[in-house]
Design an enzyme around this catalytic site. Sequence first.
Site, PDB file in Angstrom:
ATOM      1  N   ASN A 184      -0.291  -9.799 -11.986  1.00 20.29           N
ATOM      2  CA  ASN A 184       0.251  -8.639 -12.719  1.00 20.29           C
ATOM      3  C   ASN A 184       1.760  -8.551 -12.538  1.00 20.29           C
ATOM      4  O   ASN A 184       2.354  -9.367 -11.840  1.00 20.29           O
ATOM      5  CB  ASN A 184      -0.452  -7.351 -12.268  1.00 20.29           C
ATOM      6  CG  ASN A 184      -0.253  -7.110 -10.789  1.00 20.29           C
ATOM      7  OD1 ASN A 184       0.846  -6.831 -10.334  1.00 20.29           O
ATOM      8  ND2 ASN A 184      -1.332  -7.243 -10.012  1.00 20.29           N
ATOM      9  N   ALA A 232       0.726  -2.663  -2.432  1.00 20.44           N
ATOM     10  CA  ALA A 232       0.460  -3.856  -3.243  1.00 20.44           C
ATOM     11  C   ALA A 232      -0.321  -3.506  -4.506  1.00 20.44           C
ATOM     12  O   ALA A 232      -1.117  -2.574  -4.513  1.00 20.44           O
ATOM     13  CB  ALA A 232      -0.324  -4.868  -2.413  1.00 20.44           C
ATOM     14  N   ASP A 274      -8.013  -6.108  -9.281  1.00 18.13           N
ATOM     15  CA  ASP A 274      -9.324  -5.495  -9.076  1.00 18.13           C
ATOM     16  C   ASP A 274     -10.432  -6.545  -9.042  1.00 18.13           C
ATOM     17  O   ASP A 274     -11.433  -6.371  -8.368  1.00 18.13           O
ATOM     18  CB  ASP A 274      -9.610  -4.493 -10.207  1.00 18.13           C
ATOM     19  CG  ASP A 274      -8.703  -3.273 -10.092  1.00 18.13           C
ATOM     20  OD1 ASP A 274      -8.354  -2.921  -8.946  1.00 18.13           O
ATOM     21  OD2 ASP A 274      -8.327  -2.695 -11.128  1.00 18.13           O
ATOM     22  N   PRO A 289     -12.295  -6.787  -2.796  1.00 16.56           N
ATOM     23  CA  PRO A 289     -12.421  -5.658  -1.853  1.00 16.56           C
ATOM     24  C   PRO A 289     -11.298  -4.661  -2.090  1.00 16.56           C
ATOM     25  O   PRO A 289     -10.211  -5.055  -2.515  1.00 16.56           O
ATOM     26  CB  PRO A 289     -12.269  -6.329  -0.481  1.00 16.56           C
ATOM     27  CG  PRO A 289     -11.554  -7.615  -0.752  1.00 16.56           C
ATOM     28  CD  PRO A 289     -11.962  -8.043  -2.132  1.00 16.56           C
ATOM     29  N   ASP A 290     -11.579  -3.391  -1.855  1.00 14.22           N
ATOM     30  CA  ASP A 290     -10.509  -2.389  -1.922  1.00 14.22           C
ATOM     31  C   ASP A 290      -9.885  -2.340  -0.526  1.00 14.22           C
ATOM     32  O   ASP A 290     -10.453  -1.777   0.405  1.00 14.22           O
ATOM     33  CB  ASP A 290     -11.079  -1.024  -2.332  1.00 14.22           C
ATOM     34  CG  ASP A 290      -9.964  -0.056  -2.674  1.00 14.22           C
ATOM     35  OD1 ASP A 290      -8.956  -0.013  -1.921  1.00 14.22           O
ATOM     36  OD2 ASP A 290     -10.084   0.652  -3.697  1.00 14.22           O
ATOM     37  N   ILE A 291      -8.735  -2.973  -0.407  1.00 17.71           N
ATOM     38  CA  ILE A 291      -8.129  -3.171   0.915  1.00 17.71           C
ATOM     39  C   ILE A 291      -7.844  -1.834   1.594  1.00 17.71           C
ATOM     40  O   ILE A 291      -8.247  -1.589   2.734  1.00 17.71           O
ATOM     41  CB  ILE A 291      -6.822  -3.999   0.786  1.00 17.71           C
ATOM     42  CG1 ILE A 291      -7.125  -5.343   0.137  1.00 17.71           C
ATOM     43  CG2 ILE A 291      -6.164  -4.168   2.150  1.00 17.71           C
ATOM     44  CD1 ILE A 291      -5.900  -6.180  -0.188  1.00 17.71           C
ATOM     45  N   LYS A 341      -8.459   9.534  -6.044  1.00 19.21           N
ATOM     46  CA  LYS A 341      -8.278   8.335  -5.196  1.00 19.21           C
ATOM     47  C   LYS A 341      -8.041   8.718  -3.745  1.00 19.21           C
ATOM     48  O   LYS A 341      -8.499   8.045  -2.823  1.00 19.21           O
ATOM     49  CB  LYS A 341      -7.101   7.491  -5.695  1.00 19.21           C
ATOM     50  CG  LYS A 341      -7.495   6.581  -6.832  1.00 19.21           C
ATOM     51  CD  LYS A 341      -6.354   5.781  -7.379  1.00 19.21           C
ATOM     52  CE  LYS A 341      -6.764   5.219  -8.730  1.00 19.21           C
ATOM     53  NZ  LYS A 341      -5.662   4.640  -9.461  1.00 19.21           N
ATOM     54  N   LYS A 351     -10.822   7.081  -1.464  1.00 21.27           N
ATOM     55  CA  LYS A 351     -10.372   6.004  -0.570  1.00 21.27           C
ATOM     56  C   LYS A 351     -10.107   6.513   0.844  1.00 21.27           C
ATOM     57  O   LYS A 351      -9.659   5.755   1.699  1.00 21.27           O
ATOM     58  CB  LYS A 351      -9.109   5.349  -1.143  1.00 21.27           C
ATOM     59  CG  LYS A 351      -9.325   4.720  -2.521  1.00 21.27           C
ATOM     60  CD  LYS A 351      -8.157   3.858  -2.936  1.00 21.27           C
ATOM     61  CE  LYS A 351      -8.325   3.362  -4.367  1.00 21.27           C
ATOM     62  NZ  LYS A 351      -7.810   2.014  -4.565  1.00 21.27           N
TER      63      LYS A 351
END
Length: 402
Positions: free
Chosen positions: A210, A275, A279, A307-309, A340, A344
């Site tokens: 991206n 970062a 996804d 993974p969602d770090i 979020k 998260k």
Amino acid sequence: MLNAKKIVVGITGGIAAYKTILLIRLLKKANAEVRVVMTPAAEAFVTPLTLQAISGNAVATSLLDPQAELAMGHIELAKWADMVVIAPATADFIARLRVGMGNDLLSTLCLATSAPIFIAPAMNQQMYKRSITQQNLQNLVNEQGVLCIEPESGEQACGDTGVGRMAEPETIFEFLTDYVKTAQDLQNITVTITAGPTQEAIDPVRYISNHSSGKMGFAIAKAFAERGAKVNLIAGAVKLDTPQNVKRFDTLSAIAMEQKALELAQQSDIFIGCAAVADYRVKEVATQKIKKTDDSDEMTLTLVKNPDIISNVAHLAQNRPFVVGFAAETQDLQKYAKSKLQRKNLDLICANDVSNGQVFNSDQNCLHLFSQKSDKILPLADKSKLAQTLVNEIIKLYKEKQ
Ligand code: C5P
């Protein structure tokens, strides 16, 4: 303390300019990098050639010099500086600085820099005493955050006696080192930051990525390091110089970034996920370059979720740091950012509106911060300035939580 610090020394037109030569020698001895900028009036007292020899760099004197602008333009110089020290600062320069004029190279540079500005006033005692000069100085110090190295009292070049002699080079040098020392208030804090885009391989030569530049994360790393924090910077595919005193770990894929993040987060007080993590990644990365086929106009790549770090860091059962996330949104900023924050398990989320596409790769940004209890807007500013403000906000919330 001043080792590797990038210092712009500005010289304006006063007889004390000869003492600035000694100041530059002290700075150089301390391993600082020095670039000298002179006003036209300063050249009547000391020559650019002398200062070039002492500082080891070309001296900039004019805003409109095409050659100098080609080498290191005034904006570049303003960004380069960690500190701007104006010695001597005349009454005229102080007045121009106060009102924000940009009618020569030095005043323009002061407008364009986000580095702290120090002035060492030097002038006739009557000029110094004059109420307008005092008002200008007070405004600069109290309203604009300029740091003033007070002039001394004594015999003056003009024959008068009184306050107005520029502080001695050793005094200015000490003032600068003390400033750097006391600014190191985060020495007991360890911060880990992720920055930039991940790269998800398709085959040995292609990838999915991206437009993130990593500039915001790098600016935050720099701002923390400048205050003495121990900083780990986990960079994705980023082509930026590593800030001074920052430990950098280069990664490419989300999986690699996560591994390093989980390891370092557990040794950190604060974790910041800046970062732009992809996804999804390609389910099966081809070991050889994928070839075009003649039998079909389409090709299908199967992607699997990464993974969602940050979420994994924020859900650590043990050694969980204070966790700060970012949310780039094109609509319903508040709603998505807050959800979020909850989902998260973050302590703070920094949301920005990317609907106009101007944040990625830009040097400026503005942020809307949401924590469990509060929200706050940090207005549009250079990413380096914004990072400094953000560090203050993060530290405030972090300390409240202890
Ligand atoms: O869900 P979204 O990508 O918008 O969330 C942004 C925040 O989550 C950022 O702090 C980003 O660094 C982090 N993130 C992450 N791992 C992912 C996706 C996002 O750490 N896989």
